[in-house]
Scaffold this active site. Structure first.
Site, PDB file in Angstrom:
ATOM      1  NE  ARG A   1     -18.594 -46.130 -15.955  1.00 52.40           N
ATOM      2  CZ  ARG A   1     -18.479 -44.939 -16.259  1.00 52.40           C
ATOM      3  NH1 ARG A   1     -18.525 -43.909 -16.714  1.00 52.40           N
ATOM      4  NH2 ARG A   1     -17.157 -45.519 -16.879  1.00 52.40           N
TER       5      ARG A   1
ATOM      6  CB  SER B   1     -16.335 -43.020 -20.915  1.00 51.93           C
ATOM      7  OG  SER B   1     -16.016 -43.107 -19.050  1.00 51.93           O
ATOM      8  CG  LEU B   2     -21.537 -41.603 -19.788  1.00 52.99           C
ATOM      9  CD1 LEU B   2     -23.631 -42.280 -19.878  1.00 52.99           C
ATOM     10  CD2 LEU B   2     -21.686 -40.203 -18.939  1.00 52.99           C
TER      11      LEU B   2
ATOM     12  CG  HIS C   1     -11.498 -43.612 -17.998  1.00 55.42           C
ATOM     13  ND1 HIS C   1     -12.307 -44.605 -17.997  1.00 55.42           N
ATOM     14  CD2 HIS C   1     -12.743 -42.669 -18.500  1.00 55.42           C
ATOM     15  CE1 HIS C   1     -13.360 -44.257 -18.491  1.00 55.42           C
ATOM     16  NE2 HIS C   1     -13.690 -42.849 -18.518  1.00 55.42           N
TER      17      HIS C   1
ATOM     18  CD  GLN D   1     -15.352 -48.024 -19.725  1.00 51.39           C
ATOM     19  OE1 GLN D   1     -15.991 -47.759 -18.297  1.00 51.39           O
ATOM     20  NE2 GLN D   1     -17.003 -47.875 -20.132  1.00 51.39           N
TER      21      GLN D   1
ATOM     22  CD  GLN E   1     -18.824 -37.448 -16.204  1.00 54.74           C
ATOM     23  OE1 GLN E   1     -19.671 -38.423 -15.955  1.00 54.74           O
ATOM     24  NE2 GLN E   1     -19.183 -36.338 -15.472  1.00 54.74           N
TER      25      GLN E   1
END
Length: 313
Positions: free
Chosen positions: A119, A94-95, A203, A252, A10
């Site tokens: 998510r 991340s994603l 996170h 995560q 992102q």
């Protein structure tokens, strides 16, 4: 001379992303159509026309970024490229780890789009708007940042969310604690401490409800082993077992993105070239700061697709 493919997270989104791929390659257009159908929404129209504030919403940005990455990859595959034969490892920020796993065949594109929509919604819903925050800390040792977080937390949550490398750490948690930690980091000698314009404390331990949502969502999708190992965010080590990968994906949500360690692992294990597949060039810039011996290249335009296919032939 191993090659790794990385997939952006992102912040790499931009209105118009992927449109040139869709116009140039029918295989890329088919990816965007598949994502639209999976979500029951013309996400591609938001991606290509905006408005930017709608694209930037976490629940839209996450599947949108995945779609661009997979559109570029499908265009390469239609021109004879084989991830299994040419790439040693995949990783995503991340994603982007979901994009990496879709690229490696562990998730279908439709399932990945739906997982990322879940998510994004779950991460947004986990903490009321305004109660969480994130800040980028530039130019301060990790131990000093951790000490500032511990001092600021005082029973609430404040932790390192991203270790991006190049002297950049991102902290996340309760708003007051993050603001205090940023101030303490400046006092400890940080070059900059910038509050980030984000909608939730990603996170961090505050994302616990989102981790629970992802555990449930991931249990419901087919997940064959990836054709190449994924270097997972939270351990910065290559994984191939689907059950372990899923456990790390759940972890995560509340855990640290160890991107500096991921790139360092690549460098220590024979990776000489990193391709960033998808929108933007954020990961390429980070990699150059972490390990100057690794060559970087972005694949996000039709010309990039053709060049990468030729280079990897």
């Amino acid at each position: 001379m191993a090659v790794a493919f990385t997939f952006p997270g992102q912040g790499s989104q931009a209105v118009g992303m992927g449109k040139d791929l869709a116009d140039a390659f029918p295989e890329a257009r088919a990816v965007f159509e598949e994502v639209d159908e999976a979500l029951g929404q013309k996400l591609s129209q938001i991606m290509w026309e905006g408005p930017e504030e709608t694209l930037t919403l976490t629940a839209n940005a996450q599947p949108a970024l995945m779609a661009v990455s997979l559109a570029a990859l499908r265009a390469m595959e239609a021109r004879g490229f084989s991830l299994k034969d040419k790439v040693a490892y995949v990783a995503g920020h991340s994603l982007g780890e979901y994009s990496a796993l879709a690229a490696a065949g562990m998730f279908s594109i439709a399932d990945t789009a739906r997982l990322l929509r879940i998510r994004g919604n779950a991460m947004q819903a986990a903490v009321p708007v305004g109660e969480g925050a994130m800040a980028a800390i530039i130019g301060l040792e990790q131990a000093d940042v951790e000490a500032a977080c511990a001092e600021a937390a005082k029973g609430s949550v404040c932790q390192i969310a991203n270790d991006n490398g190049g002297g950049q750490l991102v902290i996340s948690g309760a708003k007051a604690a993050v603001e205090l930690a940023a101030k303490l980091c400046t006092e400890k000698g940080a070059k900059r401490a910038l509050m980030l314009s984000v909608s939730a404390p990603f996170h961090s331990a505050l994302m616990g409800p989102a981790a629970d949502a992802m555990r449930e969502a991931l249990a419901g999708v087919a997940k064959p082993a990836p054709v190449v190992p994924v270097v997972a965010n939270v351990v910065a080590q290559p994984l191939s077992d689907p059950d372990e990968i899923v456990a790390r994906l759940v972890e995560q949500v509340t855990g640290r993105v160890r991107w500096r360690e991921t790139v360092e692992w690549f460098g220590a294990n024979g990776v000489k070239t990193l391709y960033e597949v998808g929108s933007g060039k954020v990961l390429s810039g980070l990699a150059r700061r972490i390990d100057k011996e690794i060559a970087t290249s972005a694949i996000n335009t039709p010309a990039d697709v053709e060049a990468a296919v030729a280079a990897l032939a």
